[in-house]
Design an enzyme around this catalytic site. Structure first.
Site, PDB file in Angstrom:
ATOM      1  N   TYR A 104       0.840  -1.197   0.000  1.00  0.00           N
ATOM      2  CA  TYR A 104       0.000   0.000   0.000  1.00  0.00           C
ATOM      3  C   TYR A 104       0.876   1.248   0.000  1.00  0.00           C
ATOM      4  O   TYR A 104       1.937   1.268   0.643  1.00  0.00           O
ATOM      5  CB  TYR A 104      -0.875   0.051   1.263  1.00  0.00           C
ATOM      6  CG  TYR A 104      -2.012  -0.931   1.281  1.00  0.00           C
ATOM      7  CD1 TYR A 104      -3.289  -0.550   0.875  1.00  0.00           C
ATOM      8  CD2 TYR A 104      -1.823  -2.232   1.735  1.00  0.00           C
ATOM      9  CE1 TYR A 104      -4.349  -1.446   0.913  1.00  0.00           C
ATOM     10  CE2 TYR A 104      -2.878  -3.128   1.776  1.00  0.00           C
ATOM     11  CZ  TYR A 104      -4.137  -2.737   1.366  1.00  0.00           C
ATOM     12  OH  TYR A 104      -5.180  -3.620   1.407  1.00  0.00           O
ATOM     13  N   TYR A 143      -0.324 -10.011   0.255  1.00  0.00           N
ATOM     14  CA  TYR A 143       0.751  -9.533   1.133  1.00  0.00           C
ATOM     15  C   TYR A 143       0.654 -10.230   2.480  1.00  0.00           C
ATOM     16  O   TYR A 143      -0.423 -10.651   2.906  1.00  0.00           O
ATOM     17  CB  TYR A 143       0.704  -8.010   1.283  1.00  0.00           C
ATOM     18  CG  TYR A 143      -0.602  -7.447   1.804  1.00  0.00           C
ATOM     19  CD1 TYR A 143      -0.849  -7.363   3.172  1.00  0.00           C
ATOM     20  CD2 TYR A 143      -1.583  -6.984   0.927  1.00  0.00           C
ATOM     21  CE1 TYR A 143      -2.040  -6.845   3.653  1.00  0.00           C
ATOM     22  CE2 TYR A 143      -2.776  -6.473   1.404  1.00  0.00           C
ATOM     23  CZ  TYR A 143      -3.002  -6.400   2.767  1.00  0.00           C
ATOM     24  OH  TYR A 143      -4.187  -5.897   3.237  1.00  0.00           O
ATOM     25  N   ARG A 153      -2.809 -12.111   3.270  1.00  0.00           N
ATOM     26  CA  ARG A 153      -4.135 -11.684   2.806  1.00  0.00           C
ATOM     27  C   ARG A 153      -4.305 -12.050   1.334  1.00  0.00           C
ATOM     28  O   ARG A 153      -3.410 -11.815   0.512  1.00  0.00           O
ATOM     29  CB  ARG A 153      -4.300 -10.147   2.921  1.00  0.00           C
ATOM     30  CG  ARG A 153      -4.430  -9.530   4.302  1.00  0.00           C
ATOM     31  CD  ARG A 153      -5.542 -10.058   5.185  1.00  0.00           C
ATOM     32  NE  ARG A 153      -6.808 -10.424   4.601  1.00  0.00           N
ATOM     33  CZ  ARG A 153      -7.788  -9.582   4.261  1.00  0.00           C
ATOM     34  NH1 ARG A 153      -7.640  -8.295   4.436  1.00  0.00           N
ATOM     35  NH2 ARG A 153      -8.930 -10.024   3.758  1.00  0.00           N
ATOM     36  N   HIS A 156      -7.222  -8.406  -2.713  1.00  0.00           N
ATOM     37  CA  HIS A 156      -8.520  -7.784  -2.422  1.00  0.00           C
ATOM     38  C   HIS A 156      -8.484  -6.294  -2.689  1.00  0.00           C
ATOM     39  O   HIS A 156      -7.430  -5.662  -2.654  1.00  0.00           O
ATOM     40  CB  HIS A 156      -8.948  -8.043  -0.974  1.00  0.00           C
ATOM     41  CG  HIS A 156      -8.031  -7.421   0.043  1.00  0.00           C
ATOM     42  ND1 HIS A 156      -6.859  -8.023   0.450  1.00  0.00           N
ATOM     43  CD2 HIS A 156      -8.097  -6.253   0.721  1.00  0.00           C
ATOM     44  CE1 HIS A 156      -6.251  -7.247   1.339  1.00  0.00           C
ATOM     45  NE2 HIS A 156      -6.978  -6.164   1.527  1.00  0.00           N
ATOM     46  N   HIS A 158     -10.551  -2.884  -1.238  1.00  0.00           N
ATOM     47  CA  HIS A 158     -11.483  -2.370  -0.234  1.00  0.00           C
ATOM     48  C   HIS A 158     -12.519  -1.477  -0.918  1.00  0.00           C
ATOM     49  O   HIS A 158     -12.160  -0.652  -1.762  1.00  0.00           O
ATOM     50  CB  HIS A 158     -10.737  -1.524   0.802  1.00  0.00           C
ATOM     51  CG  HIS A 158      -9.753  -2.288   1.625  1.00  0.00           C
ATOM     52  ND1 HIS A 158     -10.090  -2.860   2.836  1.00  0.00           N
ATOM     53  CD2 HIS A 158      -8.441  -2.576   1.432  1.00  0.00           C
ATOM     54  CE1 HIS A 158      -9.014  -3.454   3.344  1.00  0.00           C
ATOM     55  NE2 HIS A 158      -8.002  -3.308   2.515  1.00  0.00           N
TER      56      HIS A 158
END
Lengths: 236, 177
Positions: A104, A143, A153, A156, A158
């Protein structure tokens, strides 16, 4: 003024519980006491109307000032409806996500994967008159996270959605079909009902896929509908 | 069936925009609005009493005349800082209609999103000293000993303080709406 209709109660098996020991962060943060069931008033039945002049749209995350981000370009599109199937028009949808390497653009993310100067990972748009929306972005990478040994995870994106009532506010995550990490993910698997889980998994769609350009994934979103029987459950 | 919720996670700040915690910001949707500015602030703590430093708080409120559909845009979004503190600059809402002929005391709805919350939490900030608090239909549903968790107290000039305890002693009343 007529009393606002309440919203339909969520089926608890279709929503994650607040307490989920497998997702470690819930343990210090999930409230211990039951929430107080409150009547739906204008506070819950109304919601902000967002003016794009103050909430500018960003439909294409796959490039920054014309420079392409790295990774697999994809199209994510779908329809926003209420439970009775009625489309929700002019609703603000926000998305945020990791880049193709699973990182991120956020100071809190210290995963040893490269940042992409051409990928910010945030988008916003408003649904059209039929509740339809469409983003272009990059397929996010998986990640690691600290929940348990060797925890990863699944890929995905959000999603945050504002409906017509503040009681419809929804934040969720969209997943990708065929991801082997889904079966292992504590957050995804907190939802008890398998059908409800599967509805968070987008579908590959050839019709959304643009030849020579990008694969298309469909993710339809459903907000709580109005309850036609407003006076049950002591709501009067 | 409605779509399942999932946690906002620790990286929601990608959706944080400067000034969204100031509903009266220059160039914002309410720029130039009349009305007395107030600050709503507080600390969010967890079950161990530690600050929750990565939460997102959204507010939704009526204008000083109690309208949600007037010119005032009653939405704000803020983060908690390293002390768990959030802060909004806004105007004090007026009383708003309740169900039937009831009147609700002035209040601001708060929605709290954070890592570890698989669904967001909803609560309200009322204002200490409001006569209407005694007849507010929602406050009447809350056991008296917990009502204080929904009532902001006056701080420094123009400041209202409501601390939020997610869990444990003095746990905030959350609402199932």
């Amino acid at each position: 003024m007529a009393d606002p209709l309440p919203f339909r109660r969520d089926d608890p098996t279709h929503q994650p519980p607040l307490h989920a020991p497998s997702y470690r962060s819930t343990q210090g943060r999930a409230p211990l006491l039951a929430p107080i069931r409150a009547p739906i008033t204008v506070t819950e039945a109304s919601a902000p109307r967002f003016d794009p002049a103050h909430y500018p749209t960003r439909l294409d995350l796959s490039r920054l000032e014309g420079r392409p981000a790295l990774g697999e370009r994809i199209i994510v599109a779908g329809r926003l409806t209420e439970e009775d199937g009625r489309p929700v028009a002019n609703a603000m949808i926000e998305i945020w996500q990791a880049n193709a390497a699973g990182r991120y653009d956020h100071p809190g993310d210290q995963h040893d994967a490269p940042l992409d100067p051409n990928f910010l990972g945030r988008g916003r748009l408003f649904t059209d008159g039929n509740g339809e929306y469409r983003f272009e972005t990059i397929k996010p990478g998986a990640y690691p996270w600290g929940n348990h040994h060797n925890a990863w995870r699944p890929n995905h994106i959000h999603f945050g959605v504002h409906g017509a009532g503040s009681a419809q506010r929804l934040i969720t995550q969209m997943y990708f079909p065929g991801d082997p990490l889904l079966a292992l993910d504590p957050i995804f698997n907190t939802i008890p009902n398998a059908v409800a889980r599967e509805r968070l998994v987008s579908r590959f769609e050839l019709d959304l896929t643009v030849p020579e350009y990008a694969l298309g994934y469909r993710f339809d979103i459903v907000l709580r509908g109005r309850d036609a029987t407003p006076f049950e459950d002591g709501h009067a | 069936m409605s779509t399942a919720h999932q946690t906002v996670g620790p990286y929601w700040h990608l959706l944080e925009y400067e000034g969204w915690d100031d509903l009266l910001r220059e160039g914002g949707p309410n720029a130039g609005m009349e009305g007395e500015a107030v600050t709503l602030t507080g600390r969010i703590t967890d079950g161990a009493g530690a600050p929750v430093t990565d939460a997102q708080i959204e507010i939704w409120q009526a204008d000083p005349e109690g309208r949600y559909d007037g010119a005032f845009h009653g939405f704000g979004r803020a983060r908690t800082d390293e002390a768990g503190r959030f802060r909004f600059r806004t105007v004090k809402p007026g009383p708003v209609p309740g169900r039937g002929n009831a009147t609700q005391a002035p209040h601001i709805q708060l929605q709290i999103f954070a890592r570890g919350l698989l669904r967001h939490l909803t609560t309200r900030a009322y204002f200490a000293g409001e006569a209407l608090n005694h007849s507010d239909p929602l406050l009447a549903l809350v056991p008296e000993e917990r009502r204080g968790t929904l009532i902001a107290k006056p701080g420094a000039a123009g400041e209202w303080v409501l601390d939020i305890r997610l869990r444990g002693d003095g746990e905030t009343v959350f609402l199932d709406i």
